[in-house]
Enzyme design. Structure first.
Site, PDB file in Angstrom:
ATOM      1  N   ARG A 127       0.838  -1.120  -0.071  1.00 28.49           N
ATOM      2  CA  ARG A 127       0.044   0.017   0.037  1.00 28.49           C
ATOM      3  C   ARG A 127       0.899   1.119   0.002  1.00 28.49           C
ATOM      4  O   ARG A 127       1.869   1.292   1.001  1.00 28.49           O
ATOM      5  CB  ARG A 127      -1.027   0.041   1.118  1.00 28.49           C
ATOM      6  CG  ARG A 127      -1.353   1.478   1.673  1.00 28.49           C
ATOM      7  CD  ARG A 127      -2.719   1.064   2.505  1.00 28.49           C
ATOM      8  NE  ARG A 127      -3.930   0.596   1.896  1.00 28.49           N
ATOM      9  CZ  ARG A 127      -5.064   0.729   2.477  1.00 28.49           C
ATOM     10  NH1 ARG A 127      -5.423   1.433   3.447  1.00 28.49           N
ATOM     11  NH2 ARG A 127      -6.185  -0.016   1.869  1.00 28.49           N
ATOM     12  N   HIS A 132      -7.313   0.588  -6.564  1.00 28.44           N
ATOM     13  CA  HIS A 132      -7.522  -0.111  -5.158  1.00 28.44           C
ATOM     14  C   HIS A 132      -8.123  -1.466  -5.718  1.00 28.44           C
ATOM     15  O   HIS A 132      -9.305  -1.741  -5.300  1.00 28.44           O
ATOM     16  CB  HIS A 132      -8.391   0.565  -4.192  1.00 28.44           C
ATOM     17  CG  HIS A 132      -8.475   0.029  -2.885  1.00 28.44           C
ATOM     18  ND1 HIS A 132      -7.653  -1.094  -2.697  1.00 28.44           N
ATOM     19  CD2 HIS A 132      -8.905   0.595  -1.975  1.00 28.44           C
ATOM     20  CE1 HIS A 132      -7.609  -1.353  -1.363  1.00 28.44           C
ATOM     21  NE2 HIS A 132      -8.694  -0.698  -0.761  1.00 28.44           N
ATOM     22  N   GLN A 146     -10.056  -4.008  -3.444  1.00 30.48           N
ATOM     23  CA  GLN A 146     -11.308  -3.760  -3.036  1.00 30.48           C
ATOM     24  C   GLN A 146     -12.390  -3.950  -4.137  1.00 30.48           C
ATOM     25  O   GLN A 146     -13.537  -4.369  -3.744  1.00 30.48           O
ATOM     26  CB  GLN A 146     -11.253  -2.323  -2.506  1.00 30.48           C
ATOM     27  CG  GLN A 146     -12.663  -1.904  -2.089  1.00 30.48           C
ATOM     28  CD  GLN A 146     -13.165  -2.392  -0.767  1.00 30.48           C
ATOM     29  OE1 GLN A 146     -12.264  -2.472   0.396  1.00 30.48           O
ATOM     30  NE2 GLN A 146     -14.100  -2.803  -0.389  1.00 30.48           N
ATOM     31  N   ASP A 172     -17.299   6.862  -1.741  1.00 30.87           N
ATOM     32  CA  ASP A 172     -16.035   6.762  -0.973  1.00 30.87           C
ATOM     33  C   ASP A 172     -15.805   8.129  -0.526  1.00 30.87           C
ATOM     34  O   ASP A 172     -16.412   9.054  -0.698  1.00 30.87           O
ATOM     35  CB  ASP A 172     -14.982   6.215  -1.956  1.00 30.87           C
ATOM     36  CG  ASP A 172     -13.713   5.976  -1.186  1.00 30.87           C
ATOM     37  OD1 ASP A 172     -13.713   5.698  -0.002  1.00 30.87           O
ATOM     38  OD2 ASP A 172     -12.449   5.683  -1.867  1.00 30.87           O
ATOM     39  N   CYS A 189     -16.264   1.373   0.498  1.00 30.24           N
ATOM     40  CA  CYS A 189     -15.119   0.541   0.688  1.00 30.24           C
ATOM     41  C   CYS A 189     -14.722   0.724   2.167  1.00 30.24           C
ATOM     42  O   CYS A 189     -14.040  -0.189   2.687  1.00 30.24           O
ATOM     43  CB  CYS A 189     -14.117   0.756  -0.142  1.00 30.24           C
ATOM     44  SG  CYS A 189     -13.169   2.518   0.188  1.00 30.24           S
ATOM     45  N   ARG A 213     -13.289  -9.031   1.549  1.00 29.59           N
ATOM     46  CA  ARG A 213     -11.902  -8.924   1.156  1.00 29.59           C
ATOM     47  C   ARG A 213     -11.073 -10.138   1.706  1.00 29.59           C
ATOM     48  O   ARG A 213     -10.191 -10.418   1.111  1.00 29.59           O
ATOM     49  CB  ARG A 213     -11.469  -7.513   2.191  1.00 29.59           C
ATOM     50  CG  ARG A 213     -12.039  -6.265   1.835  1.00 29.59           C
ATOM     51  CD  ARG A 213     -11.488  -5.705   0.378  1.00 29.59           C
ATOM     52  NE  ARG A 213      -9.845  -5.392   0.446  1.00 29.59           N
ATOM     53  CZ  ARG A 213      -9.168  -4.765   0.681  1.00 29.59           C
ATOM     54  NH1 ARG A 213      -9.793  -3.750   1.396  1.00 29.59           N
ATOM     55  NH2 ARG A 213      -8.003  -4.557   0.746  1.00 29.59           N
TER      56      ARG A 213
END
Ligand code: CP
Ligand code: NVA
Length: 303
Positions: free
Chosen positions: A104, A131, A134, A219, A259, A287
């Site tokens: 990340r 991402h 996700q 988001d 998310c 996930r």
């Protein structure tokens, strides 16, 4: 053997995803039935975090453990990564001591350079631009609740961020459409969208973007790394909250996704995220299952 990486959603074909989704279903079923499954015994995942995380760290670490392997957590604060060791050197060293790596970080260029110097597969656990893990979990979640996502309409309301760019890539792979509504000054960066992508439509009005959508998603308005813009963003995004009025414009059985982490009263109203159409906890849980399937696929190939 050529090394496969998962640096952005478009790195995988539809056939790759169909395999991973089927394996996700099987691996989730084993987990729910307390059935031990240890295909990655004696394998090691290294996780490199240059930004905060709850879900990503937890799902990769728990997932690797459940697959019979081990996970090692590195961050910028107490590794040499935070003291300027070149990413190429870090990749050479880390990839000699493990079987797979998750990162990340900030710019996509960092993970690209890391992968170019890695002897083992590299997974994107979030960059400024993408991402993909996700969105993989989100698509699995959609399929679990509603069946195939092909031909469906996803409404993206809010910031043009990493999640949106992964959704736009997923739309091309899976054949669905994305209605995108962002404030004008926070519009899509077209250099991050393939020129041939005909799977999205831009809307000035966020409520119009929700019309007849099968899935409404949003988001945070300020992603990690952009915190200095927070005050300006709060003003610019006024009106882009996903509330009951916007959900009413979508299909009656539309799902809501986020998310997480979420800010109730900013990008989403409590009545929506805590309401009956919301599947945010399933997304979070998935996930774990989807990434276990991804780890299995990248380390062992098709099993
Ligand atoms: N959704 C997600 O990636 O959450 P974390 O930032 O907690 O990992
Ligand atoms: N877009 C958000 C996602 C967090 C999981 C961010 O990058 O901060």
């Amino acid at each position: 053997m050529t090394i496969r990486h998962f640096l952005q959603f478009s790195d995988f074909s539809l056939a790759d995803f169909e395999h991973v989704i089927e394996r996700t279903r099987i691996i989730k079923h084993k987990f729910k039935n307390y059935e031990p499954y240890h295909p990655l015994m004696d394998r090691t995942l290294v996780m490199v975090f240059e930004k905060n995380s709850t879900r990503t760290r937890l799902s990769f670490e728990a997932g690797m453990h459940q697959l019979g392997g081990a996970a090692i957590y590195l961050n910028t604060r107490d590794s040499q990564l935070g003291r300027g060791e070149p990413v190429e050197d870090a990749a050479q060293v880390i990839s000699r001591m493990c079987d797979i790596i998750m990162i990340r970080t900030f710019g996509q260029d960092i993970i690209d350079r890391f992968a170019q110097n890695s002897r083992v597969p590299v997974i994107n656990g979030l960059t400024n631009e993408h991402h993909p893990c996700q969105v993989l979990a989100d698509i699995f979640t959609y399929i679990e609740h509603r069946g195939s996502i092909a031909g469906k309409t996803v409404a993206w309301i809010g910031d043009a961020n990493n999640m949106l760019y992964s959704w736009l890539q997923a739309a091309e792979v899976f054949g669905f459409h994305v209605n995108v509504s962002t404030p004008k000054s926070y519009d899509i960066d077209r250099s991050l969208v393939s020129a041939s992508n005909a799977r999205y439509t831009l809307f000035g009005n966020p409520s119009d973007a929700c019309e007849d959508a099968h899935l409404v998603t949003t988001d945070v308005w300020t992603s990690m790394g952009f915190e200095t813009e927070n005050a300006a963003r709060l003003q610019a995004f006024d009106g882009w909250i996903v509330d009951a009025e916007k959900m009413h414009r979508a299909k009656p059985d539309a799902l809501f996704m986020h998310c997480l982490p979420a800010h109730r009263g900013e990008e989403v109203a409590a009545e929506v995220i805590d309401g009956p159409q919301s599947v945010v906890w399933d997304e979070a849980e998935n996930r774990l299952h989807a990434q276990k399937a991804l780890l299995e696929y990248l380390v062992l190939g098709k099993v």
